[in-house]
Design an enzyme around this catalytic site. Structure first.
Site, short mmCIF file in Angstrom:
data_model
loop_
_atom_site.label_atom_id
_atom_site.label_comp_id
_atom_site.label_asym_id
_atom_site.label_seq_id
_atom_site.Cartn_x
_atom_site.Cartn_y
_atom_site.Cartn_z
N CYS A 53 -3.81 -23.12 1.75
CA CYS A 53 -2.52 -22.43 1.75
C CYS A 53 -2.76 -20.94 1.91
O CYS A 53 -3.71 -20.39 1.38
CB CYS A 53 -1.72 -22.75 0.49
SG CYS A 53 -2.11 -21.72 -0.94
N GLU A 54 -1.88 -20.32 2.66
CA GLU A 54 -2.08 -18.91 2.94
C GLU A 54 -1.68 -18.01 1.78
O GLU A 54 -1.97 -16.83 1.78
CB GLU A 54 -1.34 -18.49 4.22
CG GLU A 54 0.16 -18.47 4.11
CD GLU A 54 0.82 -18.10 5.44
OE1 GLU A 54 0.14 -18.14 6.47
OE2 GLU A 54 2.02 -17.77 5.41
N HIS A 55 -1.01 -18.57 0.79
CA HIS A 55 -0.59 -17.74 -0.35
C HIS A 55 -1.68 -17.59 -1.39
O HIS A 55 -1.76 -16.59 -2.06
CB HIS A 55 0.65 -18.34 -1.01
CG HIS A 55 1.82 -18.44 -0.07
ND1 HIS A 55 2.55 -19.59 0.10
CD2 HIS A 55 2.32 -17.54 0.80
CE1 HIS A 55 3.49 -19.37 1.02
NE2 HIS A 55 3.35 -18.14 1.45
N HIS A 56 -2.50 -18.63 -1.56
CA HIS A 56 -3.53 -18.59 -2.61
C HIS A 56 -4.92 -18.89 -2.08
O HIS A 56 -5.89 -18.83 -2.82
CB HIS A 56 -3.18 -19.61 -3.70
CG HIS A 56 -1.80 -19.44 -4.27
ND1 HIS A 56 -0.70 -20.11 -3.78
CD2 HIS A 56 -1.35 -18.65 -5.26
CE1 HIS A 56 0.37 -19.75 -4.44
NE2 HIS A 56 0.01 -18.87 -5.35
N GLN A 75 2.51 -25.55 4.90
CA GLN A 75 2.63 -26.92 5.41
C GLN A 75 3.71 -27.04 6.49
O GLN A 75 3.54 -27.78 7.46
CB GLN A 75 2.92 -27.85 4.23
CG GLN A 75 2.84 -29.33 4.61
CD GLN A 75 3.14 -30.24 3.44
OE1 GLN A 75 2.74 -29.94 2.31
NE2 GLN A 75 3.84 -31.32 3.68
N HIS A 131 -0.67 -29.91 -3.12
CA HIS A 131 -1.13 -28.51 -3.05
C HIS A 131 -1.83 -28.13 -4.35
O HIS A 131 -1.22 -28.16 -5.41
CB HIS A 131 0.07 -27.58 -2.83
CG HIS A 131 0.67 -27.71 -1.46
ND1 HIS A 131 0.62 -26.70 -0.53
CD2 HIS A 131 1.30 -28.76 -0.85
CE1 HIS A 131 1.21 -27.11 0.59
NE2 HIS A 131 1.63 -28.35 0.41
N CYS A 166 -2.64 -25.31 -5.37
CA CYS A 166 -2.07 -24.13 -6.02
C CYS A 166 -0.91 -24.51 -6.92
O CYS A 166 -0.57 -23.77 -7.84
CB CYS A 166 -1.65 -23.07 -4.98
SG CYS A 166 -0.36 -23.60 -3.85
ZN ZN Z 1 -0.44 -21.80 -2.44
#
Ligand code: ZN
Length: 188
Positions: free
Chosen positions: A76-79, A117, A145, A147
């Protein structure tokens, strides 16, 4: 990708989180992490068109082609934490079909990048549409996920489902229903 430079950054990261990067167990870790990231982000260095090249075949049928349960691992690009699961692909060919193994390779090419996603689902659908000039394409993806599971809301059992439907899969309800039925999803 410069693995030496990434290894140096990982060494710094280890120190920042309170580790001793010089202790024996962590000796090879920075370079191993660099190599792991090289693989996990190899999609940036792959060309989807090259993957498809030479694997598009003529076909006269216009039946729905389904490939279920393609395993997927992404970040995931956030975490920058993994999300993983499976995707199901369906399309109605006009004249061109794609070799089955290429569907999986195409999915990997987009999965081995930093993703969300929803975008991953859409990119796979669009790539198939473009390669085959299909009448319609549908992609459904179900992922867990890390995260969400390891941190934050800690929802261990939630599975996120995303879908992308193009062409007749978008415009015609009966086609979309047939697709959902064939991939074993409840049709509502
Ligand atoms: Zn994430």
């Amino acid at each position: 990708m410069n693995n030496e430079r990434i290894a140096a950054l990982v060494r710094q990261l280890l120190a920042e989180i309170g580790e001793d990067p010089d202790r024996e167990g962590l000796e090879g870790t920075p370079m191993r992490v660099a190599q792991a990231y090289e693989y996990l982000t190899s999609g940036y260095r792959e060309d989807p068109e090259e993957i498809i090249n030479g694997a598009v075949f003529e076909s006269c049928s216009n039946n729905m082609i389904i490939c279920r349960d393609i395993e997927l691992y992404s970040l995931c690009e956030h975490h920058m934490l993994p999300f993983y699961g499976r995707c199901h692909v369906g399309y109605i060919a006009r004249k061109k079909v794609l070799g089955l193994s290429k569907l999986a390779r195409l999915a990997d090419c987009y999965a081995r990048r930093l993703q969300i996603q929803e975008r991953l689902t859409a990119q796979i659908a669009e790539a198939i549409m473009q390669a085959t000039e299909a009448e319609g394409v549908g992609v459904v993806m179900e992922c867990r996920h890390l995260c969400m599971m390891m941190r934050g809301v800690a929802k261990q059992n939630s599975i996120m489902t995303t879908s992308s439907v193009l062409g007749s899969f978008h415009d015609e309800e009966a086609t979309r229903m047939e697709f959902l039925d064939l991939i074993g999803r409840e049709v509502r």
